[in-house]
Design an enzyme around this catalytic site. Structure first.
Site, PDB file in Angstrom:
ATOM      1  N   LEU A 101       0.822  -1.220   0.000  1.00 56.72           N
ATOM      2  CA  LEU A 101       0.000   0.000   0.000  1.00 56.72           C
ATOM      3  C   LEU A 101       0.849   1.259   0.000  1.00 56.72           C
ATOM      4  O   LEU A 101       0.484   2.275  -0.579  1.00 56.72           O
ATOM      5  CB  LEU A 101      -0.922   0.012   1.225  1.00 56.72           C
ATOM      6  CG  LEU A 101      -2.095  -0.952   1.210  1.00 56.72           C
ATOM      7  CD1 LEU A 101      -2.780  -0.970   2.561  1.00 56.72           C
ATOM      8  CD2 LEU A 101      -3.095  -0.598   0.115  1.00 56.72           C
ATOM      9  N   GLY A 102       1.985   1.211   0.674  1.00 59.00           N
ATOM     10  CA  GLY A 102       2.826   2.406   0.712  1.00 59.00           C
ATOM     11  C   GLY A 102       3.992   2.231   1.654  1.00 59.00           C
ATOM     12  O   GLY A 102       4.045   1.277   2.428  1.00 59.00           O
TER      13      GLY A 102
ATOM     14  N   GLY B 111       6.420   4.185   4.561  1.00 63.03           N
ATOM     15  CA  GLY B 111       6.658   5.313   5.460  1.00 63.03           C
ATOM     16  C   GLY B 111       8.117   5.307   5.864  1.00 63.03           C
ATOM     17  O   GLY B 111       8.892   4.486   5.373  1.00 63.03           O
TER      18      GLY B 111
ATOM     19  N   GLY C 236       8.684   1.949   7.912  1.00 69.54           N
ATOM     20  CA  GLY C 236       8.402   0.626   7.371  1.00 69.54           C
ATOM     21  C   GLY C 236       7.431   0.659   6.206  1.00 69.54           C
ATOM     22  O   GLY C 236       7.071   1.729   5.714  1.00 69.54           O
TER      23      GLY C 236
ATOM     24  N   VAL D  50       3.730  -0.666   4.415  1.00 67.62           N
ATOM     25  CA  VAL D  50       2.376  -1.115   4.744  1.00 67.62           C
ATOM     26  C   VAL D  50       1.840  -1.979   3.599  1.00 67.62           C
ATOM     27  O   VAL D  50       1.959  -1.611   2.438  1.00 67.62           O
ATOM     28  CB  VAL D  50       1.432   0.084   4.974  1.00 67.62           C
ATOM     29  CG1 VAL D  50       0.037  -0.395   5.349  1.00 67.62           C
ATOM     30  CG2 VAL D  50       1.980   1.001   6.050  1.00 67.62           C
TER      31      VAL D  50
ATOM     32  N   ASP E 249       4.263  14.708  12.193  1.00 63.39           N
ATOM     33  CA  ASP E 249       4.517  14.749  10.754  1.00 63.39           C
ATOM     34  C   ASP E 249       3.218  14.932   9.969  1.00 63.39           C
ATOM     35  O   ASP E 249       2.840  14.087   9.173  1.00 63.39           O
ATOM     36  CB  ASP E 249       5.216  13.457  10.344  1.00 63.39           C
ATOM     37  CG  ASP E 249       5.893  13.577   8.993  1.00 63.39           C
ATOM     38  OD1 ASP E 249       5.908  14.684   8.421  1.00 63.39           O
ATOM     39  OD2 ASP E 249       6.406  12.562   8.497  1.00 63.39           O
TER      40      ASP E 249
END
Lengths: 309, 253
Positions: free
Chosen positions: A29-30, A32, A35, A37, A141
């Site tokens: 999914l993406g 960061g 880590g 996801v 953030d």
């Protein structure tokens, strides 16, 4: 070792070492800072799983997710479902599973639906932040990439809790564009005002669009630049007072800022039809219906808010 | 553990070292003395060569630290993040070691996740409260020139980050190659860097990149750190009289 992109590739299936839940990986999914996801399925239920190389960072996120879920106000972020270890290439790795939030990143959503959604979303966001703040944390953030608009009910949810910091500590993670210190408007101690500053910058950034924003980024930064943009923007100008107050740390709580933005937004929704005639040339219709939806949503939001507070 | 001081060297460079001792060996030497070495590679449009990337990774590995390769715009936030993550890591290792002594063989990894979450909270608090000393080493060889204003910004910015911590923090900044030696001290130990500080003035641009020797000299800066306060004062004065240059060179080598 590099600080990012070291997340090992997950096997297609894996099982937690302690709680023995089985996961089937669907797709990434993406990524960061802490880590990656993944979208997974666990017994037919879709979940998001975050895996990182540094277990401590992942566990600190768990810490925060846990503590904000002790009340009924769980709408801040995704619900935590599981914390466990898995073994990748013989190395133990910590992961957590959470509720999968289906939706769109805030900036993409605004790009598609129009900038009149910006104040509505910021007002919602401030309600979420208020909950987080009252638990003793700031988000840190804050940026459009870390905010999700859910597909079904168009509510704003925070994702990626890697920057969440205890009030009083040094902000754990930030993005320069939305960072108070980078705009020379204060330091990086975790205070409510730090989040509110980011929220205000984000409101400007989302309203003016990418191109305009980029062109304002050259040269040394100070909040004067932001004020210039606000002065030149018809959509931002009515919100100048609350925005400026946020830039200068004048709000004690997210709730205060929310109330002021809301007051302007209500006023605008009422007087917009008459003004429309003079400004009609610029915009291609749709504004009124959009605003109507927006105000309905706001009403719903306020009711929801009043209900839980 | 209460009075722990974490010591880090942060190297900001854009390519391979080409003079003196291997930077990887120098980083190993630093680690041996309880100093973590982090490395940030700064690139323009052009990619950093494979060789440069490998060197950066190897320095960080040998120095027990972290590394990253970023564009100049991302430098400031990367400096903060790398420093914090490396700190967490060091504390994690110390806590893990102590746990092993208490629990026998098993360290943190053998605790159930629920318990580990609590350990993580403790590690985070220790990281926030502990003292931190960081020496930033800036590569000022010719190719770095266009990136120096970003570096300067990052230095000032890092000072704000340090200032925002609850624990005591100090930083020093050196540039390599120096005028006469491998490393020039641009900013001696301080707890606050003024924005006006100009890194770019009075720079020797040169083709040599003595990363290894610069790390070795930076290690010496930490020894200075241990001097009694009366002597430290003297060092500071000398550094200022000497136009902030080479305060170390006469004493260490």
């Amino acid at each position: 070792m590099s600080s990012k992109a070291v997340t090992p590739d997950l096997p297609k299936h894996f099982q937690g070492k302690w709680n023995r839940r089985s996961y089937h990986v669907l797709r990434e999914l993406g990524r960061g800072a802490n880590g990656t996801v993944y979208l997974v399925s666990q017994d037919g239920v879709r979940r998001a799983v975050k895996v990182g190389a540094e277990g401590m960072d992942i566990l600190m996120e768990v810490n925060v997710l846990k503590s904000i879920q002790q009340g009924r106000d769980s709408k801040v972020g995704p619900l935590l479902c599981d914390v466990d270890d898995l073994v990748v290439n013989g190395k133990p790795c910590t992961f957590y599973a959470m509720e999968y939030l289906e939706g769109e990143q805030l900036d993409r959503y605004i790009q598609k639906e129009g900038e009149e959604w910006v104040p509505v979303m910021i007002v919602q966001l401030l309600a979420r932040l208020d909950v987080l703040h009252r638990h003793g944390y700031i988000f840190g953030d804050l940026k459009p990439e870390n905010i999700m608009v859910s597909r079904t009910d168009k509510t704003v949810r925070l994702i990626d809790f890697g920057g969440v910091t205890k009030l009083g500590n040094a902000v754990r993670q930030f993005t320069e564009e939305y960072d108070r210190a980078f705009w020379h408007a204060g330091d990086r101690r975790a205070e409510i005002g730090y989040d509110l500053f980011s929220a205000a910058v984000m409101m400007v950034r989302l309203t003016v669009g990418k191109e305009r924003w980029k062109s304002s980024q050259s040269g040394p930064r100070h909040t004067g630049l932001l004020c210039d943009i606000i002065r030149k923007s018809d959509s931002l100008y009515p919100y100048r007072v609350p925005l400026l107050k946020a830039f200068h740390g004048k709000f004690a709580t997210a709730q205060e800022m929310r109330a002021e933005l809301l007051a302007v937004l209500r006023e605008r929704t009422v007087e917009k039809p008459q003004k429309k005639a003079s400004a009609a040339a610029g915009k291609a219709g749709g504004g009124i219906s959009g605003l109507f939806v927006a105000s309905l949503l706001l009403l719903a939001g306020t009711l929801y808010y009043a209900w839980f507070m | 553990m209460k009075e722990a001081t974490l010591r880090q060297i942060l190297v900001v460079t854009d390519g391979c070292s080409n003079t003196g001792m291997s930077p990887v060996a120098a980083a190993a030497l630093a680690r041996e003395q309880g100093i973590t070495v982090n490395v940030i590679g700064v690139i323009d449009k052009s990619e950093m060569g494979e060789k440069g990337e490998r060197e950066i990774r190897e320095i960080a590995e040998a120095g027990g630290g972290l590394c990253d390769i970023v564009y100049p715009q991302q430098l400031a936030q990367t400096v903060q993040m790398l420093t914090r993550k490396a700190m967490t890591r060091t504390i994690h290792q110390v806590v893990n070691k102590e746990l092993k002594e208490i629990l026998g063989d098993s360290g943190i990894e053998e605790l159930a996740p629920d318990k580990r979450v609590q350990v993580a909270g403790m590690v985070d608090e220790l990281g926030e409260k502990s003292s931190l000393n960081v020496v930033m080493l800036v590569d000022t060889s010719g190719s770095m020139k266009p990136k120096l204003s970003a570096v300067q910004q990052a230095i000032h910015d890092f000072s704000i980050s340090l200032h925002s911590r609850s624990g005591k923090s100090r930083m020093a900044v050196g540039s390599f190659p120096g005028k006469h030696k491998y490393l020039d001290i641009r900013i001696p130990w301080t707890d606050k860097v003024e924005q006006a500080h100009q890194l770019t003035s009075d720079l020797t641009m040169s083709g040599i990149t003595p990363t290894g020797p610069a790390i070795v000299e930076a290690i010496a800066l930490f020894e200075q750190d241990k001097l009694p306060s009366s002597l430290q004062e003297r060092y500071r004065d000398e550094a200022e009289n000497d136009d902030m240059n080479g305060s170390l060179r006469d004493h260490v080598f």
